[in-house]
Design an enzyme around this catalytic site. Structure first.
Site, PDB file in Angstrom:
ATOM      1  N   ASP A 171       0.842  -1.199   0.000  1.00 30.88           N
ATOM      2  CA  ASP A 171       0.000   0.000   0.000  1.00 30.88           C
ATOM      3  C   ASP A 171       0.880   1.253   0.000  1.00 30.88           C
ATOM      4  O   ASP A 171       1.782   1.379   0.830  1.00 30.88           O
ATOM      5  CB  ASP A 171      -0.881   0.042   1.243  1.00 30.88           C
ATOM      6  CG  ASP A 171      -1.793  -1.163   1.379  1.00 30.88           C
ATOM      7  OD1 ASP A 171      -1.367  -2.280   1.039  1.00 30.88           O
ATOM      8  OD2 ASP A 171      -2.930  -0.994   1.844  1.00 30.88           O
ATOM      9  N   HIS A 219      -1.002   4.328  -0.600  1.00 30.64           N
ATOM     10  CA  HIS A 219      -2.075   5.192  -0.105  1.00 30.64           C
ATOM     11  C   HIS A 219      -1.873   6.687  -0.343  1.00 30.64           C
ATOM     12  O   HIS A 219      -1.752   7.474   0.599  1.00 30.64           O
ATOM     13  CB  HIS A 219      -2.282   4.940   1.385  1.00 30.64           C
ATOM     14  CG  HIS A 219      -3.249   3.823   1.666  1.00 30.64           C
ATOM     15  ND1 HIS A 219      -4.524   3.794   1.151  1.00 30.64           N
ATOM     16  CD2 HIS A 219      -3.097   2.687   2.394  1.00 30.64           C
ATOM     17  CE1 HIS A 219      -5.127   2.689   1.544  1.00 30.64           C
ATOM     18  NE2 HIS A 219      -4.291   1.987   2.287  1.00 30.64           N
ATOM     19  N   ASP A 240      -4.119  -0.517  -3.402  1.00 30.26           N
ATOM     20  CA  ASP A 240      -4.245   0.575  -2.430  1.00 30.26           C
ATOM     21  C   ASP A 240      -3.221   1.673  -2.684  1.00 30.26           C
ATOM     22  O   ASP A 240      -2.488   2.093  -1.788  1.00 30.26           O
ATOM     23  CB  ASP A 240      -4.124   0.047  -0.995  1.00 30.26           C
ATOM     24  CG  ASP A 240      -5.435  -0.521  -0.471  1.00 30.26           C
ATOM     25  OD1 ASP A 240      -6.310  -0.835  -1.301  1.00 30.26           O
ATOM     26  OD2 ASP A 240      -5.574  -0.674   0.757  1.00 30.26           O
ATOM     27  N   ASP A 279      -6.315   6.988  -1.796  1.00 30.87           N
ATOM     28  CA  ASP A 279      -7.010   7.176  -0.508  1.00 30.87           C
ATOM     29  C   ASP A 279      -6.024   7.376   0.649  1.00 30.87           C
ATOM     30  O   ASP A 279      -4.918   6.857   0.657  1.00 30.87           O
ATOM     31  CB  ASP A 279      -7.942   6.010  -0.175  1.00 30.87           C
ATOM     32  CG  ASP A 279      -9.247   6.041  -0.953  1.00 30.87           C
ATOM     33  OD1 ASP A 279      -9.579   7.107  -1.500  1.00 30.87           O
ATOM     34  OD2 ASP A 279      -9.933   4.992  -1.021  1.00 30.87           O
ATOM     35  N   ARG A 280      -6.493   8.135   1.647  1.00 36.37           N
ATOM     36  CA  ARG A 280      -5.794   8.351   2.920  1.00 36.37           C
ATOM     37  C   ARG A 280      -4.452   9.055   2.760  1.00 36.37           C
ATOM     38  O   ARG A 280      -3.518   8.812   3.519  1.00 36.37           O
ATOM     39  CB  ARG A 280      -5.615   7.023   3.669  1.00 36.37           C
ATOM     40  CG  ARG A 280      -6.956   6.424   4.074  1.00 36.37           C
ATOM     41  CD  ARG A 280      -6.801   5.142   4.860  1.00 36.37           C
ATOM     42  NE  ARG A 280      -8.105   4.646   5.272  1.00 36.37           N
ATOM     43  CZ  ARG A 280      -8.312   3.421   5.745  1.00 36.37           C
ATOM     44  NH1 ARG A 280      -7.311   2.574   5.853  1.00 36.37           N
ATOM     45  NH2 ARG A 280      -9.523   3.041   6.099  1.00 36.37           N
ATOM     46  N   ASN A 334      -8.343  -3.153  -1.994  1.00 37.48           N
ATOM     47  CA  ASN A 334      -9.704  -2.879  -1.532  1.00 37.48           C
ATOM     48  C   ASN A 334     -10.053  -1.397  -1.611  1.00 37.48           C
ATOM     49  O   ASN A 334     -11.224  -1.028  -1.563  1.00 37.48           O
ATOM     50  CB  ASN A 334      -9.907  -3.389  -0.098  1.00 37.48           C
ATOM     51  CG  ASN A 334      -9.055  -2.651   0.916  1.00 37.48           C
ATOM     52  OD1 ASN A 334      -7.834  -2.674   0.825  1.00 37.48           O
ATOM     53  ND2 ASN A 334      -9.684  -2.004   1.885  1.00 37.48           N
ATOM     54  N   HIS A 335      -9.048  -0.526  -1.770  1.00 35.72           N
ATOM     55  CA  HIS A 335      -9.330   0.907  -1.920  1.00 35.72           C
ATOM     56  C   HIS A 335      -9.437   1.335  -3.375  1.00 35.72           C
ATOM     57  O   HIS A 335      -9.749   2.508  -3.631  1.00 35.72           O
ATOM     58  CB  HIS A 335      -8.281   1.746  -1.188  1.00 35.72           C
ATOM     59  CG  HIS A 335      -8.583   1.918   0.262  1.00 35.72           C
ATOM     60  ND1 HIS A 335      -9.290   2.988   0.763  1.00 35.72           N
ATOM     61  CD2 HIS A 335      -8.303   1.129   1.326  1.00 35.72           C
ATOM     62  CE1 HIS A 335      -9.422   2.863   2.071  1.00 35.72           C
ATOM     63  NE2 HIS A 335      -8.834   1.740   2.445  1.00 35.72           N
ATOM     64  N   HIS A 359      -3.729  -8.686  -2.828  1.00 33.16           N
ATOM     65  CA  HIS A 359      -3.757  -7.555  -1.899  1.00 33.16           C
ATOM     66  C   HIS A 359      -4.177  -7.984  -0.496  1.00 33.16           C
ATOM     67  O   HIS A 359      -3.553  -7.589   0.488  1.00 33.16           O
ATOM     68  CB  HIS A 359      -4.710  -6.469  -2.388  1.00 33.16           C
ATOM     69  CG  HIS A 359      -4.778  -5.309  -1.446  1.00 33.16           C
ATOM     70  ND1 HIS A 359      -3.770  -4.379  -1.343  1.00 33.16           N
ATOM     71  CD2 HIS A 359      -5.717  -4.944  -0.526  1.00 33.16           C
ATOM     72  CE1 HIS A 359      -4.081  -3.497  -0.413  1.00 33.16           C
ATOM     73  NE2 HIS A 359      -5.256  -3.806   0.105  1.00 33.16           N
ATOM     74  N   ARG A 397     -12.515  -5.573   9.973  1.00 30.97           N
ATOM     75  CA  ARG A 397     -12.968  -5.051   8.690  1.00 30.97           C
ATOM     76  C   ARG A 397     -14.485  -4.840   8.652  1.00 30.97           C
ATOM     77  O   ARG A 397     -15.008  -4.319   7.675  1.00 30.97           O
ATOM     78  CB  ARG A 397     -12.577  -6.012   7.568  1.00 30.97           C
ATOM     79  CG  ARG A 397     -11.103  -6.355   7.522  1.00 30.97           C
ATOM     80  CD  ARG A 397     -10.265  -5.189   7.092  1.00 30.97           C
ATOM     81  NE  ARG A 397      -8.843  -5.516   7.050  1.00 30.97           N
ATOM     82  CZ  ARG A 397      -7.883  -4.645   6.817  1.00 30.97           C
ATOM     83  NH1 ARG A 397      -8.174  -3.380   6.623  1.00 30.97           N
ATOM     84  NH2 ARG A 397      -6.626  -5.024   6.796  1.00 30.97           N
ATOM     85  N   HIS A 437      -2.222  -4.673   2.611  1.00 28.15           N
ATOM     86  CA  HIS A 437      -3.540  -4.471   3.211  1.00 28.15           C
ATOM     87  C   HIS A 437      -3.552  -4.160   4.695  1.00 28.15           C
ATOM     88  O   HIS A 437      -4.463  -3.502   5.177  1.00 28.15           O
ATOM     89  CB  HIS A 437      -4.373  -5.734   2.943  1.00 28.15           C
ATOM     90  CG  HIS A 437      -5.823  -5.667   3.319  1.00 28.15           C
ATOM     91  ND1 HIS A 437      -6.636  -4.608   2.980  1.00 28.15           N
ATOM     92  CD2 HIS A 437      -6.615  -6.552   3.966  1.00 28.15           C
ATOM     93  CE1 HIS A 437      -7.862  -4.852   3.407  1.00 28.15           C
ATOM     94  NE2 HIS A 437      -7.875  -6.014   4.017  1.00 28.15           N
TER      95      HIS A 437
END
Length: 505
Positions: A211, A213, A240, A243-244, A272-273, A321, A406, A433
């Site tokens: 990730d 991110h 990922d 995001d964030r 998942n993002h 992931h 989750r 993840h």
């Protein structure tokens, strides 16, 4: 019958949306194919339009495209009056068959309806049509995609543009070129299976990145450590990448650009993002809409759904992931055939549908650990392979269990990993993840006797004092070499990058 009713209601609300749009502007609409609507003329009459071609945007790379001028707010408000939220038609639709019809409004642009087997109905933009209709303003001064091809020079210029902090407030690349990149990425991956084979030649390295991110500085640090991508320097970004963080578009366009430049040595997994629902609250939508407009954001959402779910490297290492499926006897062919072009059906829908039927299974299933031979309760039974590959986490106990962290999906134990690896002749699995919420987190950890390696590539994630890590492997033995760095080392690499000329070759 229930499915027909659902589709009829969706059609009714599509017509409502069109009526609202036409109330504020002149819209000519025709149906040229089943389920697809084409807008030919839009003449805005109000200052409340989401117009990418407005006078204020001239020369700033937002494009001139009448199709993007549909009003977005009034339609949302009017539908909300009837108890229909922006993302969900009321929750009573088709519950009896275990489906919740969801609708994400394209808010302009060419769109089509899809009712997926995962139970989500979405409107997605026709990226080809949008890119073809959008024009480049004569006073546009940004980067150009010559002959609609990504070149070494283009990537050098793009990375150079991303050095400039001003590009957080304005587009570094014209919206038309963004759509062309998205179009080519989608075209490439629609031809690919959900599991892709990577064959790294003897003596060559591949770097697996976890990730990142929306931290462009982490990608810079990765390239600082492992070198820029090339035909001989292999990379796999394990999802990922948005995001964030503050650099959603920088990350996405850098990764997609290198994929188009080096399609046989640069690889991307979906995380998942890379998901419209996550993007709506974790930062990507806000970032993309700030720089561009909703049709561009929707185009990214569509492309996410076509990214592959797994890669196998030299027939030895599987990279996903999230994690492994709770279902028995899952094979690589099962993963290879997993449908894409959709977002995964989540446990939140499944658990909601099961509330009136608690008597048909163990009410305490969330607190139980199930063995592979146990009869799994409905949420486990219905968990798609896609959902597991994107969301699941490992645990220390054997079996499968509810993943409370989750809010859904599963945790899988060492026995699940051992059986999967033996059945599919995999030596170990690399996944991402999951950072550890601890200052001592080194950016990676091993579980299940070393068969599961988790790699996370954001130092100081969510203001923790943790580190970042990547994995390098060299063919043919694929032995792992893990490289770790701190936030200070990342910043040092980024400062050097800002002051140096970008040269890929």
């Amino acid at each position: 019958m229930a499915e027909r009713q659902t589709l009829l209601q969706l059609l009714i609300y599509q017509l409502v949306l069109l009526y609202v749009a036409s109330d504020e502007g002149s819209v000519a609409c025709s149906v040229k194919a089943p389920g697809r609507l084409y807008f030919s003329e839009v003449a805005p009459r109000s200052e409340n339009w989401n117009a990418v071609g407005s006078a204020n945007n001239e020369g700033h790379g937002l494009g001139s495209c009448p199709i993007s001028c549909l009003p977005i707010h009034k339609a949302t408000q009017d539908l909300s009056k009837d108890g229909i939220s922006q993302k969900r038609l009321n929750g009573k639709i088709n519950h009896s068959e275990g489906r919740v019809a969801e609708k994400t409004m394209a808010r302009g642009g060419l769109s089509d309806w899809r009712l997926s087997e995962f139970g989500t109905t979405t409107m997605t933009p026709d990226i080809d049509a949008l890119s073809n209709m959008m024009t480049i303003e004569s006073n546009y001064k940004g980067l150009h995609l010559e002959n609609e091809k990504v070149t070494v020079k283009f990537m050098e210029d793009l990375l150079t543009a991303f050095k400039d902090p001003k590009n957080l407030q304005k587009p570094a690349l014209h919206a038309k070129y963004v759509l062309i990149i998205l179009r080519e990425i989608k075209k490439h991956y629609k031809k690919q299976p959900s599991l892709i084979e990577i064959n790294v030649p003897r003596g060559r390295n591949i770097t697996v990145v976890g990730d990142v991110h929306a931290h462009f500085s982490e990608i810079v640090k990765v390239f600082n450590v492992s070198g820029f991508p090339s035909e001989t320097n292999y990379y796999l970004f394990n999802g990922d990448f948005v995001d964030r963080g503050d650099d959603d578009l920088q990350n996405a366009l850098t990764i997609f650009g290198f994929k188009l430049l080096y399609p046989n040595s640069f690889f991307i997994n979906r995380g998942n993002h890379e998901d419209r629902n996550q993007n709506s609250h974790a930062g990507f939508d806000e970032s993309c809409n700030w720089i561009y407009t909703q049709p561009i954001t929707d185009a990214f959402h569509d492309v996410w759904t076509w990214l592959p779910l797994a890669h196998r490297i030299n027939e030895k290492v599987l990279v996903v992931h999230g994690g492994l499926s709770p279902h028995k006897n899952v094979t690589l062919d099962d993963i290879r055939r997993e449908p894409r072009g959709v977002d995964p059906k989540t446990w939140s829908d499944e658990l909601y549908l099961l509330r009136p039927r608690d008597d048909v299974f163990d009410r305490d299933f969330k607190n139980r650990v199930y063995k592979p031979d146990d009869k799994l309760p409905p949420p486990y039974q219905n968990e798609s392979i896609m959902l597991s590959l994107l969301w699941a986490d490992p645990m220390d106990k054997n079996g499968v269990a509810f993943n409370g962290q989750r809010g859904g999906c599963t945790r899988f134990g060492p026995d699940i990993t051992e059986n999967f690896c033996k059945r599919n002749k995999i030596e170990f699995v690399i996944r991402s993840h999951e950072p550890i919420d601890s200052p001592s987190f080194e950016g990676y950890y091993l579980k299940h006797g070393g068969r599961i390696i988790t790699i996370f590539t954001v130092a100081g994630y969510c203001h923790q004092e943790s580190k970042a890590a990547i994995i390098q492997m060299q063919a043919p033995d694929m032995k792992t070499h893990i490289i770790v760095w701190s936030t200070e080392e990342r910043q040092e690499a980024f400062d050097s990058f800002v002051h140096e000329k970008v040269k890929l070759k």
